[in-house]
Design a protein around this motif. Structure first.
Motif, mmCIF file in Angstrom:
data_model
loop_
_atom_site.group_PDB
_atom_site.id
_atom_site.type_symbol
_atom_site.label_atom_id
_atom_site.label_comp_id
_atom_site.label_asym_id
_atom_site.label_seq_id
_atom_site.Cartn_x
_atom_site.Cartn_y
_atom_site.Cartn_z
ATOM 1 N N SER A 126 0.827 -1.200 0.000
ATOM 2 C CA SER A 126 0.000 0.000 0.000
ATOM 3 C C SER A 126 0.859 1.246 0.000
ATOM 4 O O SER A 126 2.043 1.212 0.360
ATOM 5 C CB SER A 126 -0.920 0.014 1.225
ATOM 6 O OG SER A 126 -1.747 -1.122 1.250
ATOM 7 N N ALA A 127 0.249 2.356 -0.389
ATOM 8 C CA ALA A 127 0.922 3.652 -0.358
ATOM 9 C C ALA A 127 1.050 4.144 1.078
ATOM 10 O O ALA A 127 0.275 3.745 1.958
ATOM 11 C CB ALA A 127 0.145 4.667 -1.189
ATOM 12 N N GLY A 128 2.019 5.004 1.321
ATOM 13 C CA GLY A 128 2.184 5.603 2.637
ATOM 14 C C GLY A 128 1.245 6.772 2.835
ATOM 15 O O GLY A 128 0.350 7.021 2.014
ATOM 16 N N PRO A 129 1.439 7.536 3.901
ATOM 17 C CA PRO A 129 0.559 8.679 4.174
ATOM 18 C C PRO A 129 0.557 9.741 3.077
ATOM 19 O O PRO A 129 -0.423 10.471 2.941
ATOM 20 C CB PRO A 129 1.130 9.254 5.478
ATOM 21 C CG PRO A 129 1.855 8.125 6.110
ATOM 22 C CD PRO A 129 2.412 7.320 4.984
ATOM 23 N N GLN A 163 9.924 16.285 9.496
ATOM 24 C CA GLN A 163 8.686 15.992 10.202
ATOM 25 C C GLN A 163 7.661 15.323 9.301
ATOM 26 O O GLN A 163 6.882 14.475 9.748
ATOM 27 C CB GLN A 163 8.098 17.295 10.780
ATOM 28 C CG GLN A 163 6.897 17.091 11.695
ATOM 29 C CD GLN A 163 7.233 16.273 12.939
ATOM 30 O OE1 GLN A 163 8.285 16.436 13.547
ATOM 31 N NE2 GLN A 163 6.327 15.370 13.317
ATOM 32 N N GLU A 164 7.653 15.678 8.012
ATOM 33 C CA GLU A 164 6.700 15.070 7.079
ATOM 34 C C GLU A 164 6.940 13.574 6.922
ATOM 35 O O GLU A 164 6.018 12.828 6.554
ATOM 36 C CB GLU A 164 6.782 15.747 5.705
ATOM 37 C CG GLU A 164 6.273 17.188 5.661
ATOM 38 C CD GLU A 164 7.259 18.169 6.265
ATOM 39 O OE1 GLU A 164 8.413 17.755 6.589
ATOM 40 O OE2 GLU A 164 6.892 19.352 6.440
ATOM 41 N N TRP A 165 8.169 13.126 7.174
ATOM 42 C CA TRP A 165 8.484 11.709 7.059
ATOM 43 C C TRP A 165 8.129 10.934 8.324
ATOM 44 O O TRP A 165 8.209 9.696 8.341
ATOM 45 C CB TRP A 165 9.966 11.516 6.769
ATOM 46 C CG TRP A 165 10.419 12.033 5.432
ATOM 47 C CD1 TRP A 165 9.632 12.582 4.464
ATOM 48 C CD2 TRP A 165 11.746 12.036 4.920
ATOM 49 N NE1 TRP A 165 10.397 12.934 3.384
ATOM 50 C CE2 TRP A 165 11.709 12.613 3.633
ATOM 51 C CE3 TRP A 165 12.982 11.629 5.417
ATOM 52 C CZ2 TRP A 165 12.832 12.778 2.839
ATOM 53 C CZ3 TRP A 165 14.113 11.788 4.637
ATOM 54 C CH2 TRP A 165 14.042 12.360 3.351
ATOM 55 N N THR A 191 4.773 3.817 6.091
ATOM 56 C CA THR A 191 5.436 5.117 6.010
ATOM 57 C C THR A 191 5.698 5.481 4.548
ATOM 58 O O THR A 191 5.526 4.650 3.649
ATOM 59 C CB THR A 191 6.765 5.088 6.789
ATOM 60 O OG1 THR A 191 7.578 4.006 6.314
ATOM 61 C CG2 THR A 191 6.511 4.885 8.281
ATOM 62 N N ASN A 192 6.117 6.718 4.340
ATOM 63 C CA ASN A 192 6.388 7.185 2.987
ATOM 64 C C ASN A 192 7.560 6.428 2.372
ATOM 65 O O ASN A 192 8.513 6.056 3.058
ATOM 66 C CB ASN A 192 6.695 8.686 2.996
ATOM 67 C CG ASN A 192 5.524 9.506 3.514
ATOM 68 O OD1 ASN A 192 4.374 9.115 3.349
ATOM 69 N ND2 ASN A 192 5.817 10.627 4.145
ATOM 70 N N ILE A 193 7.503 6.228 1.075
ATOM 71 C CA ILE A 193 8.551 5.475 0.381
ATOM 72 C C ILE A 193 9.897 6.179 0.485
ATOM 73 O O ILE A 193 10.940 5.532 0.681
ATOM 74 C CB ILE A 193 8.138 5.248 -1.085
ATOM 75 C CG1 ILE A 193 6.979 4.243 -1.155
ATOM 76 C CG2 ILE A 193 9.326 4.739 -1.918
ATOM 77 C CD1 ILE A 193 6.404 4.041 -2.533
ATOM 78 N N ILE A 194 9.900 7.500 0.377
ATOM 79 C CA ILE A 194 11.173 8.228 0.459
ATOM 80 C C ILE A 194 11.785 8.081 1.851
ATOM 81 O O ILE A 194 13.012 7.921 1.992
ATOM 82 C CB ILE A 194 10.959 9.721 0.120
ATOM 83 C CG1 ILE A 194 10.346 9.858 -1.280
ATOM 84 C CG2 ILE A 194 12.288 10.472 0.185
ATOM 85 C CD1 ILE A 194 11.144 9.228 -2.379
ATOM 86 N N ILE A 294 4.331 10.867 14.595
ATOM 87 C CA ILE A 294 2.874 10.977 14.564
ATOM 88 C C ILE A 294 2.304 9.727 13.895
ATOM 89 O O ILE A 294 2.868 9.229 12.918
ATOM 90 C CB ILE A 294 2.417 12.222 13.777
ATOM 91 C CG1 ILE A 294 3.057 13.491 14.352
ATOM 92 C CG2 ILE A 294 0.891 12.341 13.768
ATOM 93 C CD1 ILE A 294 2.588 13.856 15.731
ATOM 94 N N GLN A 295 1.200 9.237 14.430
ATOM 95 C CA GLN A 295 0.561 8.103 13.762
ATOM 96 C C GLN A 295 -0.952 8.265 13.742
ATOM 97 O O GLN A 295 -1.555 8.848 14.646
ATOM 98 C CB GLN A 295 0.937 6.779 14.418
ATOM 99 C CG GLN A 295 0.225 6.436 15.689
ATOM 100 C CD GLN A 295 0.521 5.016 16.149
ATOM 101 O OE1 GLN A 295 1.637 4.511 16.020
ATOM 102 N NE2 GLN A 295 -0.469 4.355 16.707
#
Length: 473
Positions: A126-129, A163-165, A191-194, A294-295
């Motif tokens: 799945s994709a991250g946030p 913070q975005e990560w 989480t985000n792929i990057i 953050i979650q």
């Protein structure tokens, strides 16, 4: 009606198998039909552990589960005996060995590393946030790898994890037990792929540093080159057989930690990172990685409000398991001098006790458990004694009634069993592995039974991925 439903179900799975384009999807469909890997991310009614109320509303379920996951680590550590807290710190830091004298201060991403990482993404995930899917990332890999590497290097040089990560989208996977109990769900962080790529860069650097300097204890079989569940199982089996051949009494003890990955206190974890030789901007980056995470929890498409995570490492992350292995590094040394063999695979701890008599073996194991309790209290990682298991190896059927060991952990009796599951393998008290083989045969027969009933396998002389008709008759 029953016959028609059965035929419709069989045809449905047959169509899914026809559309399977690779072995992974093929077996995923079979697992789904068998029920071995049935969808466990769908959450039914949930009971609030605080109020006892029930809800079927997806938004409320997401809120309750998110609060439960965030507080699970704190709840587990609150059950430990209190420690005297020095006035200069919020957390008492236990003594741990000094560092290795040579430090790892930085990690660096290369476009080649990023390109390889993106090309190896699992398209079924799945994709991250941020909504960036593996399929899109993989397709864009050749054009973005240079820019992603530059972005990650700027983050590493500054010692700041953006913070975005730090935002994790958590899905709840049902484990076993009562499905209305939030404690029976495992939080998996997406989480985000990057950010995963950045974690992979650091993880690779720490792994290379470990392979050269040996910062991970030899008892740990996870996250080390040349080690795996197979090496851990081989050590356990060989230790048992060797001491049995010497005429000794052998007892296995499987230790279960409560919410191990969720309970790690960040200050203690960072102390372990520092004394392992990780310093400079890389240490600052790991510290930033842990702070202010953050979650949100997603249940059946409904998202909870965000909450700050104050302890633990994200389950499902790339770097989390590596950090946990550094945290638990001091455990084998704490048990030194007890005569107990310690085998670790991440948070799975197995103790092999051997002695000339059952009484001596009992005393050794009780002494080791007292030291484990001291370590657990100092490092705030709680043990779940009711889920621990004891098994005497090599005892005859006639003497099974004498195999009760009456061993306690902090006053709580540890149950004795005749078979225990270690790292996916069923060990029995005779080391015959008959239980494990019987389960494997039963599962294989279940698969074959399904394959026999699928129409497209009966109609064709052969099927996908080398599954021939004459094997199923």
């Amino acid at each position: 009606m029953v016959t028609e439903l059965g035929s419709a179900k069989s045809e449905y799975f047959a169509r899914l198998l026809e559309k399977a384009t690779n072995p992974a999807r093929y077996w995923r469909v079979l697992n789904w039909q068998v029920g071995d890997n049935a969808r466990n991310d769908c959450v039914g009614p949930i009971r609030n552990p605080l109020s006892g109320q029930f809800t079927t509303d997806d938004k409320t379920k997401a809120q309750w589960l998110n609060l439960h996951f965030v507080s699970a680590g704190t709840k587990a550590t609150s059950e430990l005996p209190p420690l005297t807290v020095p006035s200069t710190s919020t957390v008492p830091v236990p003594d741990i060995p000094t560092d290795f004298g040579i430090h790892l201060t930085q990690a660096r991403a290369t476009p080649e590393f990023v390109l390889r990482f993106l090309r190896q993404l699992d398209l079924s995930k799945s994709a991250g946030p941020d909504g960036l899917t593996p399929k899109l990332s993989k397709a864009a890999a050749p054009g973005i790898s240079v820019f992603v590497a530059s972005l990650i290097n700027r983050s590493l040089s500054a010692g700041i994890f953006p913070q975005e990560w730090k935002v994790s989208k958590v899905i709840s996977l049902f484990k076993k037990g009562d499905p209305i109990d939030p404690d029976n769900y495992r939080p998996i962080s997406l989480t985000n792929i990057i950010s995963k790529c950045a974690e992979s860069v650091v993880d690779a650097a720490v792994q290379k540093f470990d392979s050269v300097k040996g910062i991970t204890c030899p008892e740990q079989h996870a996250f080390r080159a040349g080690h795996s569940t197979e090496t851990a199982l081989a050590v356990i089996s060989d230790e048992c057989r060797r001491h049995l051949s010497n005429g000794e009494v052998v007892v296995l003890c499987a230790v279960d930690f409560k919410k191990a990955f969720d309970s790690l206190i960040h200050e203690l974890l960072l102390k372990c990172v520092f004394t392992s030789g990780i310093r400079g901007s890389l240490y600052d980056w790991i510290k930033s990685y842990l702070e202010n995470r953050i979650q949100v929890t997603v249940v059946n498409g409904c998202t909870s409000d965000p909450l700050v995570v104050i302890s633990g490492v994200p389950q499902g992350s790339v770097l989390g398991p590596r950090l946990f292995s550094l945290f638990i590094n001091s455990l084998p040394k704490a048990l030194a001098g007890t005569g107990i063999k310690c085998i670790l695979f991440a948070d799975d701890l197995t103790l092999v006790c051997h002695a000339k008599s059952l009484e001596e073996c009992r005393n050794q194991l009780q002494s080791a458990l007292r030291k484990l309790s001291d370590w657990s209290s100092s490092w705030r990682l709680a043990v779940h004694p009711q889920k621990c298991e004891l098994m005497r190896i090599g005892v005859s059927d006639a003497d099974r009634h004498m195999s009760e060991l009456h061993i306690c952990y902090n006053g709580v009796p540890i149950p004795c069993v005749s078979s225990m599951k270690l790292l996916g393998v069923n060990f029995d008290y005779k080391l015959s592995f008959r239980d494990h083989m019987s389960l494997a045969i039963a599962k294989a027969e279940q698969y074959v039974s399904i394959l026999r009933r699928l129409p497209h396998l009966r109609a064709k002389p052969g099927s996908a991925f080398g599954c021939k008709n004459f094997f199923l008759r």
